[in-house]
Design an enzyme around this catalytic site. Structure first.
Site, short mmCIF file in Angstrom:
data_model
loop_
_atom_site.label_atom_id
_atom_site.label_comp_id
_atom_site.label_asym_id
_atom_site.label_seq_id
_atom_site.Cartn_x
_atom_site.Cartn_y
_atom_site.Cartn_z
N SER A 96 93.37 58.30 36.67
CA SER A 96 92.19 58.46 35.80
C SER A 96 92.18 59.91 35.31
O SER A 96 91.94 60.82 36.11
CB SER A 96 90.89 58.19 36.58
OG SER A 96 90.93 56.94 37.20
N LYS A 171 87.75 53.77 31.20
CA LYS A 171 87.64 54.14 32.62
C LYS A 171 86.47 55.10 32.84
O LYS A 171 85.75 55.01 33.85
CB LYS A 171 88.96 54.77 33.09
CG LYS A 171 88.95 55.31 34.50
CD LYS A 171 88.79 54.23 35.58
CE LYS A 171 88.63 54.87 36.96
NZ LYS A 171 88.48 53.90 38.02
N LYS A 239 85.47 64.65 39.61
CA LYS A 239 86.43 64.84 38.51
C LYS A 239 86.13 63.86 37.38
O LYS A 239 86.08 64.24 36.20
CB LYS A 239 87.85 64.61 39.09
CG LYS A 239 89.00 64.63 38.13
CD LYS A 239 89.54 63.26 37.77
CE LYS A 239 89.93 62.39 38.94
NZ LYS A 239 90.45 61.08 38.55
P1 NAD Z 1 95.10 60.15 46.53
O1 NAD Z 1 94.76 61.57 46.62
O2 NAD Z 1 94.92 59.27 47.72
O3 NAD Z 1 96.62 59.96 46.03
C1 NAD Z 1 97.27 60.84 45.15
C2 NAD Z 1 98.71 61.00 45.64
O4 NAD Z 1 99.40 61.81 44.71
C3 NAD Z 1 98.80 61.69 47.01
O5 NAD Z 1 99.61 60.91 47.89
C4 NAD Z 1 99.45 63.03 46.69
O6 NAD Z 1 100.27 63.51 47.74
C5 NAD Z 1 100.25 62.68 45.45
N1 NAD Z 1 100.56 63.83 44.62
C6 NAD Z 1 99.71 64.80 44.17
N2 NAD Z 1 100.38 65.68 43.40
C7 NAD Z 1 101.67 65.26 43.37
C8 NAD Z 1 102.85 65.73 42.74
N3 NAD Z 1 102.84 66.84 41.99
N4 NAD Z 1 103.99 65.05 42.91
C9 NAD Z 1 104.03 63.92 43.66
N5 NAD Z 1 102.95 63.42 44.30
C10 NAD Z 1 101.79 64.08 44.15
O7 NAD Z 1 94.25 59.59 45.29
P2 NAD Z 1 93.91 58.06 44.95
O8 NAD Z 1 92.59 57.73 45.56
O9 NAD Z 1 95.09 57.21 45.19
O10 NAD Z 1 93.62 58.20 43.37
C11 NAD Z 1 94.68 58.34 42.44
C12 NAD Z 1 94.10 58.18 41.04
O11 NAD Z 1 93.50 56.88 40.93
C13 NAD Z 1 93.00 59.20 40.71
O12 NAD Z 1 93.07 59.56 39.36
C14 NAD Z 1 91.72 58.40 40.99
O13 NAD Z 1 90.62 58.89 40.24
C15 NAD Z 1 92.14 57.00 40.58
N6 NAD Z 1 91.42 55.90 41.23
C16 NAD Z 1 91.17 55.91 42.58
C17 NAD Z 1 90.48 54.84 43.15
C18 NAD Z 1 90.14 54.80 44.63
O14 NAD Z 1 89.32 53.96 45.03
N7 NAD Z 1 90.73 55.64 45.47
C19 NAD Z 1 90.10 53.75 42.37
C20 NAD Z 1 90.41 53.76 41.02
C21 NAD Z 1 91.07 54.82 40.45
#
Ligand code: NAD
Length: 298
Positions: A96, A171, A239
């Site tokens: 997102s 979104k 965010k």
């Molecule tokens: P998270 O923090 O659990 O996962 C993000 C992952 O990206 C982590 O494992 C981190 O180590 C990795 N990462 C960060 N920088 C990196 C890089 N430079 N290279 C490689 N890996 C890297 O976050 P999430 O909850 O999985 O959310 C991810 C996205 O999805 C966000 O944009 C969030 O807003 C969106 N989202 C989350 C949810 C939810 O319920 N958690 C639901 C819908 C959308």
């Protein structure tokens, strides 16, 4: 066999990549967190030591990263996706991020002979695990159709909502509705508890009427237990509220309730609760009502 590179194997990306392995794709994962990579390997995926290694042989690259600067760095960096992917590779960004950044990425991809679609998701961790995500896709129709073939293995509602960036705009609207709904459910819980009402019974009847919503269906049990294990972290919703309020301002659209909830989320974050689930808005309602003696379980 289609080769998929999957970058960002966190709360959402981990189970999404796992479902793509189950669907029969050759999935090469990359994450800066090594334990996330090990989990993918245990499920039958492959792990790469760098972004370049993950994307060089990939037909499609999926990113699921926290925020706009993360996606920009991973896509556009010197060692990033666009510098290393083969011509014609499709980049599906499920993170997102800001709609204008999604448009910028798509333009850059086109200039380099690549293709990009924005495909943010809704449905939370459970939706990711059960492959029941709702996915809003922005991009060129042919690219979106190709993306849909893959995304059908991680989601159940996949809709092409318009050109590049439109997925991210939808979104942002999603996050407005979710934040507002959580806040109203939190206020209802504190109100009901103040009157000693059986909240489980109350929730059952509320969920069946016009007040029914997905927060009452899926999140209220943990809210009643004060279990704020994420799920979706306050930091990430903060965010998203920033993306929303900025995009609404750019469009001249006034969102009084959205702005208010954005401030409440910012307050929770400022008081050190950024790592809690977004349902921790309940803590703030309790505090504002002087009823914050119960402690949060994480
Ligand atoms: P998270 O923090 O659990 O996962 C993000 C992952 O990206 C982590 O494992 C981190 O180590 C990795 N990462 C960060 N920088 C990196 C890089 N430079 N290279 C490689 N890996 C890297 O976050 P999430 O909850 O999985 O959310 C991810 C996205 O999805 C966000 O944009 C969030 O807003 C969106 N989202 C989350 C949810 C939810 O319920 N958690 C639901 C819908 C959308």
């Amino acid at each position: 066999m289609t080769v998929l590179a999957f970058i960002g194997l966190g709360i959402m990306g981990g189970p999404m990549a796992a479902n793509l392995v189950k669907a029969g794709y050759d999935v090469i994962g990359y994450d800066t967190n090594h334990s996330a990579l090990a989990s993918l390997q245990n499920l039958g995926g492959r792990s790469a030591g760098s972004i370049a290694q993950a994307v060089t042989d990939a037909d499609v690259v999926i990113t699921m990263l926290p925020d706009s600067p993360d996606v920009q760095a991973v896509a556009l960096g010197e060692e990033g996706i666009y510098a290393n992917a083969r011509a014609g590779t499709l980049h599906i960004d499920c993170s997102s991020i800001r709609p204008d950044i999604a448009q910028q990425l798509a333009r850059r991809a086109t200039d380099l002979g690549l293709r990009a679609v924005d495909a943010p998701v809704s449905g939370g961790e459970v939706g990711a695990i059960e492959a029941l995500l709702s996915i809003m896709v922005g991009g060129q129709p042919d690219d979106v159709s190709e993306a849909q073939q893959i995304l059908q293995h991680v989601g159940s509602t996949i809709v092409h909502v318009g050109p590049h960036g439109a997925g991210q705009t939808v979104k942002a609207a999603n996050q407005l509705i979710v934040a507002g709904t959580i806040q109203l459910v939190a206020e209802a819980i504190v109100f009901l508890e103040a009157y000693g009402v059986d909240t489980t019974a109350a929730v059952k009847v509320l969920a069946g009427g016009l007040a029914g919503n997905a927060i009452l269906d899926r999140k209220v049990t943990s809210m009643l237990q004060r279990d704020f294990t994420p799920g979706f972290r306050i930091d990430l919703h903060h965010k998203d509220m920033g993306i929303l309020t900025s995009a609404a301002r750019d469009a001249g659209v006034i969102i009084p309730l959205g702005s208010h909830v954005a401030q409440l989320i910012a307050s929770l974050r400022a008081s050190g609760h950024g790592q809690l689930d977004h349902t921790a808005l309940l803590l703030l309602v309790e505090r504002l009502s002087g009823r914050d003696l119960q402690s949060a379980k994480v």
